[in-house]
Design a protein around this motif. Structure first.
Motif, PDB file in Angstrom:
ATOM      1  N   VAL A  41       0.857  -1.189   0.000  1.00  0.00           N
ATOM      2  CA  VAL A  41       0.000   0.000   0.000  1.00  0.00           C
ATOM      3  C   VAL A  41       0.888   1.232   0.000  1.00  0.00           C
ATOM      4  N   ILE A  42       0.572   2.202  -0.878  1.00  0.00           N
ATOM      5  CA  ILE A  42       1.253   3.502  -0.881  1.00  0.00           C
ATOM      6  C   ILE A  42       0.373   4.493  -0.129  1.00  0.00           C
ATOM      7  N   SER A  43       1.004   5.257   0.719  1.00  0.00           N
ATOM      8  CA  SER A  43       0.294   6.287   1.471  1.00  0.00           C
ATOM      9  C   SER A  43       1.101   7.596   1.403  1.00  0.00           C
ATOM     10  N   PRO A  44       0.416   8.738   1.121  1.00  0.00           N
ATOM     11  CA  PRO A  44      -1.020   8.899   0.852  1.00  0.00           C
ATOM     12  C   PRO A  44      -1.371   8.402  -0.547  1.00  0.00           C
ATOM     13  N   GLN A  45      -2.617   8.043  -0.709  1.00  0.00           N
ATOM     14  CA  GLN A  45      -3.093   7.505  -1.977  1.00  0.00           C
ATOM     15  C   GLN A  45      -3.712   8.619  -2.809  1.00  0.00           C
ATOM     16  N   ASP A  46      -3.204   8.797  -4.020  1.00  0.00           N
ATOM     17  CA  ASP A  46      -3.714   9.774  -4.998  1.00  0.00           C
ATOM     18  C   ASP A  46      -3.826  11.183  -4.402  1.00  0.00           C
ATOM     19  N   PRO A  47      -2.725  11.751  -3.883  1.00  0.00           N
ATOM     20  CA  PRO A  47      -2.803  13.096  -3.298  1.00  0.00           C
ATOM     21  C   PRO A  47      -2.901  14.190  -4.361  1.00  0.00           C
ATOM     22  N   ALA A  57       5.884  10.135   1.207  1.00  0.00           N
ATOM     23  CA  ALA A  57       5.091   8.952   0.892  1.00  0.00           C
ATOM     24  C   ALA A  57       5.773   7.712   1.444  1.00  0.00           C
ATOM     25  N   THR A  58       4.987   6.667   1.675  1.00  0.00           N
ATOM     26  CA  THR A  58       5.519   5.382   2.135  1.00  0.00           C
ATOM     27  C   THR A  58       4.927   4.249   1.321  1.00  0.00           C
ATOM     28  N   CYS A  59       5.720   3.203   1.154  1.00  0.00           N
ATOM     29  CA  CYS A  59       5.263   1.953   0.536  1.00  0.00           C
ATOM     30  C   CYS A  59       5.432   0.852   1.582  1.00  0.00           C
ATOM     31  N   SER A  60       4.324   0.282   2.025  1.00  0.00           N
ATOM     32  CA  SER A  60       4.341  -0.741   3.076  1.00  0.00           C
ATOM     33  C   SER A  60       3.938  -2.082   2.488  1.00  0.00           C
ATOM     34  N   VAL A  61       4.781  -3.102   2.706  1.00  0.00           N
ATOM     35  CA  VAL A  61       4.531  -4.434   2.188  1.00  0.00           C
ATOM     36  C   VAL A  61       3.973  -5.306   3.301  1.00  0.00           C
ATOM     37  N   HIS A  62       2.930  -6.060   2.977  1.00  0.00           N
ATOM     38  CA  HIS A  62       2.326  -6.983   3.931  1.00  0.00           C
ATOM     39  C   HIS A  62       2.658  -8.402   3.480  1.00  0.00           C
ATOM     40  N   GLY A  63       3.286  -9.174   4.355  1.00  0.00           N
ATOM     41  CA  GLY A  63       3.755 -10.503   3.998  1.00  0.00           C
ATOM     42  C   GLY A  63       5.268 -10.502   3.938  1.00  0.00           C
ATOM     43  N   ASP A 111       0.311  12.142 -12.373  1.00  0.00           N
ATOM     44  CA  ASP A 111       1.597  11.472 -12.541  1.00  0.00           C
ATOM     45  C   ASP A 111       1.570  10.126 -11.817  1.00  0.00           C
ATOM     46  N   ASN A 112       2.359   9.183 -12.316  1.00  0.00           N
ATOM     47  CA  ASN A 112       2.326   7.813 -11.808  1.00  0.00           C
ATOM     48  C   ASN A 112       3.485   7.548 -10.849  1.00  0.00           C
ATOM     49  N   LEU A 113       3.195   7.424  -9.578  1.00  0.00           N
ATOM     50  CA  LEU A 113       4.189   7.060  -8.569  1.00  0.00           C
ATOM     51  C   LEU A 113       3.994   5.577  -8.250  1.00  0.00           C
ATOM     52  N   VAL A 114       5.032   4.756  -8.487  1.00  0.00           N
ATOM     53  CA  VAL A 114       4.901   3.304  -8.384  1.00  0.00           C
ATOM     54  C   VAL A 114       5.982   2.750  -7.469  1.00  0.00           C
ATOM     55  N   CYS A 115       5.585   1.787  -6.645  1.00  0.00           N
ATOM     56  CA  CYS A 115       6.493   1.067  -5.766  1.00  0.00           C
ATOM     57  C   CYS A 115       6.774  -0.316  -6.370  1.00  0.00           C
ATOM     58  N   HIS A 116       8.064  -0.651  -6.535  1.00  0.00           N
ATOM     59  CA  HIS A 116       8.460  -1.899  -7.179  1.00  0.00           C
ATOM     60  C   HIS A 116       9.185  -2.814  -6.197  1.00  0.00           C
ATOM     61  N   ILE A 122       5.525  -4.722 -10.073  1.00  0.00           N
ATOM     62  CA  ILE A 122       4.799  -3.599  -9.468  1.00  0.00           C
ATOM     63  C   ILE A 122       4.069  -4.093  -8.227  1.00  0.00           C
ATOM     64  N   LEU A 123       4.335  -3.423  -7.117  1.00  0.00           N
ATOM     65  CA  LEU A 123       3.655  -3.775  -5.876  1.00  0.00           C
ATOM     66  C   LEU A 123       2.455  -2.878  -5.629  1.00  0.00           C
ATOM     67  N   ALA A 124       2.596  -1.583  -5.892  1.00  0.00           N
ATOM     68  CA  ALA A 124       1.497  -0.641  -5.627  1.00  0.00           C
ATOM     69  C   ALA A 124       1.740   0.636  -6.418  1.00  0.00           C
ATOM     70  N   GLY A 125       0.687   1.403  -6.642  1.00  0.00           N
ATOM     71  CA  GLY A 125       0.801   2.658  -7.381  1.00  0.00           C
ATOM     72  C   GLY A 125      -0.095   3.730  -6.810  1.00  0.00           C
ATOM     73  N   SER A 126       0.258   4.968  -7.104  1.00  0.00           N
ATOM     74  CA  SER A 126      -0.533   6.110  -6.655  1.00  0.00           C
ATOM     75  C   SER A 126      -0.454   7.193  -7.726  1.00  0.00           C
ATOM     76  N   CYS A 127      -1.496   7.965  -7.870  1.00  0.00           N
ATOM     77  CA  CYS A 127      -1.514   9.079  -8.828  1.00  0.00           C
ATOM     78  C   CYS A 127      -1.235  10.378  -8.082  1.00  0.00           C
ATOM     79  N   LEU A 128      -0.280  11.146  -8.591  1.00  0.00           N
ATOM     80  CA  LEU A 128       0.022  12.458  -8.014  1.00  0.00           C
ATOM     81  C   LEU A 128      -0.599  13.537  -8.887  1.00  0.00           C
ATOM     82  N   TYR A 129      -1.437  14.363  -8.287  1.00  0.00           N
ATOM     83  CA  TYR A 129      -2.053  15.479  -8.993  1.00  0.00           C
ATOM     84  C   TYR A 129      -1.407  16.759  -8.475  1.00  0.00           C
ATOM     85  N   VAL A 130      -0.538  17.343  -9.279  1.00  0.00           N
ATOM     86  CA  VAL A 130       0.198  18.541  -8.880  1.00  0.00           C
ATOM     87  C   VAL A 130      -0.138  19.658  -9.861  1.00  0.00           C
TER      88      VAL A 130
END
Length: 421
Positions: A41-47, A57-63, A111-116, A122-130
Motif C-alpha cells: 500500500v502507498i500512502s497517501p493515496q492519490d494526493p 510517501a511510504t510503501c508498506s509491504v504486507h507478507g 503522474d504515476n508514482l509506483v512502488c516496485h 509492481i507492488l502498488a501505485g498512486s496518482c500524483l495530482y500537482v
C-alpha cells in the motif's frame, strides 16, 4: 515444465515494465498489489498538491516473501526510477520517499508514482495530482446566428494552464426569472467555447457566466448580461459577383445579395468590402458601403487580377440600438481590370498642338477633385456617374488625338501621308 523452473509470467516480471502501461496507470486505476502472495500500500493515496509542494510517501509491504522487504524496494515516477537517496527504510516492510518542490503534473490524469519489488514487479501505485487551482475566466463573448442559437467563448484565466483536468461549464438564465441552465455542446468554435442550439427567448436579457473547477478549487467569471437581438450575426452575403465596367481599366463593379436568413426580420444592414491584388496578402477595406448591395471600386491598376470579399453587419433588428456583429467574409471572388490602351511614357507622350492651350492644369484639377470625391463618397452612385462620363470623354479625346497625330499603339509617331501644306 520442470518443477521449480520459473514460468513465463515470472520471467516477464523480472524485466522492467514498459513505459506506456505505466503512463496509463492513473487512467485505468493504479494497482494496489502486484503479482504474488504479498500486498503493498502507498500512502497517501492519490494526493492533490500545489506546485512547489513537498511529498512524504511510504510503501508498506504486507507478507514476507523473498525480495519483498523494504530494503529491496524502489520507486519510479512516470516510468523513471528515482534516485536511491530520495528513499529511506523505515522498518523491514516500509520504504519512505521524500520529494520536494514538485512541478506540475506531466499529464492531467495525474503522474504515476509506483512502488516496485527487487525484481521489478509492481507492488502498488498512486496518482500524483500537482497543479494550480483554476483562475477566474474572463473575456466572455457571445453571438447569435440568425437569432436561432447562441455561441459563446471565453478565456480560461491569466495563466490558463493548471496542469490538472479543469472543467468549464457555461451557465445561463433569464435575468429576472427562470432557473440556471447549463450549456451542453462544448468545443464548437475552439477549446473554450459552447453552443446553445435552441429554445432561446427574445426581447428579454440573459445572464451568462462560466464556472471553472478542478481538484484544487473553483472560480467563477463575472456575469455577462445580453439580449439576443443585440448580438445577432449572419452568414456572409451570397452570390458575390465582380465584373468589369465597360472599358474602364481602373474600375470593377461588385454586386451581392443580402443574407437570405434575415429577409423576414426588420433590420438594417451594413456591408464592408475588401480587395487585394492577386500576388499580395494585403487587403484594402472599403468601409462606407452603407446598406447598398453593389459598389464600384475605382483607382485600380489596369490589367490586374483582384480578389474581392464582402461581409455583412445586421443591426437595428426589431429596433435594437446595438452596433451588431460582423459576419465572416464571403469566399473570394476574382476578376481582372482591362489592360490600358494608353501609350507608355517611354514611347512618347502627346504634346498639345501649336497654339492650343495646355490641358495640364485642367487635368490636374480634375484629378484632384475626383480623388477627393472617391475618398469621401467611395460608393456613391452620383459620383461614379460623373466619373464615368469624365473617363469616357477623356478616353475618346485621347484616342482622337492619337489618330490626328499619327501615334502608333507602341508610342511611335507615324509618317504623315497627306499632302504637304
Amino acid at each position: 515444465m520442470p518443477a521449480g523452473s520459473p514460468g513465463p509470467a515470472a520471467q516477464s516480471a523480472r524485466r522492467p515494465p514498459p513505459l506506456l502501461p505505466l503512463l496509463l496507470l492513473c487512467v485505468l486505476g493504479a494497482p494496489r498489489a502486484g503479482s504474488g502472495a504479498h500486498t503493498a500500500v502507498i500512502s497517501p493515496q492519490d494526493p492533490t498538491l500545489l506546485i512547489g509542494s513537498s511529498l512524504q510517501a511510504t510503501c508498506s509491504v504486507h507478507g514476507d516473501p523473498p525480495g519483498a522487504t523494504a530494503e529491496g524496494l524502489y520507486w519510479t515516477l512516470n516510468g523513471r526510477r528515482l534516485a536511491p537517496e530520495l528513499s529511506r527504510v523505515l522498518n523491514a516492510s516500509t520504504l519512505a520517499l521524500a520529494l520536494a518542490n514538485l512541478n506540475g503534473s506531466r499529464q492531467q490524469s495525474g503522474d504515476n508514482l509506483v512502488c516496485h519489488a527487487r525484481d521489478g514487479s509492481i507492488l502498488a501505485g498512486s496518482c500524483l495530482y500537482v497543479g494550480l487551482p483554476p483562475e477566474k475566466p474572463f473575456n466572455i463573448s457571445c453571438w447569435s446566428k440568425n437569432m436561432k442559437d447562441l455561441t459563446c467563448r471565453w478565456t480560461p484565466g491569466a495563466h490558463g494552464e493548471t496542469f490538472l483536468h479543469t472543467n468549464y461549464s457555461l451557465k445561463y438564465k433569464l435575468r429576472w426569472y427562470g432557473q440556471d441552465n447549463t450549456c451542453e455542446e462544448y468545443h464548437t468554435v475552439g477549446p473554450h467555447s459552447c453552443h446553445i442550439p435552441k429554445d432561446l427567448a427574445l426581447f428579454t436579457p440573459y445572464e451568462i457566466w462560466v464556472e471553472a473547477t478542478n481538484r484544487l478549487g473553483s472560480a467563477r467569471s463575472d456575469v455577462l448580461t445580453l439580449d439576443i437581438l443585440d448580438v445577432v450575426t449572419t452568414d456572409p452575403p451570397p452570390d458575390v459577383h465582380v465584373s468589369r465596367v465597360g472599358g474602364l481599366e481602373d474600375q470593377l463593379s461588385v454586386r451581392w445579395v443580402s443574407p437570405p436568413a434575415l429577409k423576414d426580420f426588420l433590420f438594417q444592414a451594413k456591408y464592408q468590402i475588401r480587395y487585394r491584388v492577386e500576388d499580395s496578402v494585403d487587403w484594402k477595406v472599403v468601409d462606407d458601403v452603407s446598406n447598398q448591395t453593389s459598389c464600384r471600386l475605382a483607382g485600380l491598376k489596369p490589367g490586374t487580377v483582384y480578389f474581392v470579399q464582402v461581409r455583412c453587419n445586421p443591426f437595428g433588428i426589431y429596433g435594437s440600438k446595438k452596433a451588431g456583429i460582423w459576419s465572416e467574409w464571403s469566399h473570394p471572388t476574382a476578376a481582372s481590370t482591362p489592360r490600358s490602351e494608353r501609350p507608355g511614357l517611354g514611347g512618347g507622350a502627346c504634346e498639345p498642338r501649336g497654339g492650343e492651350p495646355s490641358s495640364g492644369p485642367v487635368r490636374r484639377e480634375l484629378k484632384q477633385f475626383l480623388g477627393w470625391l472617391k475618398k469621401h463618397a467611395y460608393c456613391s452612385n452620383l459620383s461614379f456617374r460623373l466619373y464615368d462620363q469624365w473617363r469616357a470623354w477623356m478616353q475618346k479625346s485621347h484616342k482622337t488625338r492619337n489618330q490626328d497625330e499619327g501615334i502608333l499603339p507602341s508610342g511611335r509617331r507615324g509618317t504623315a501621308r497627306g499632302p504637304a501644306r
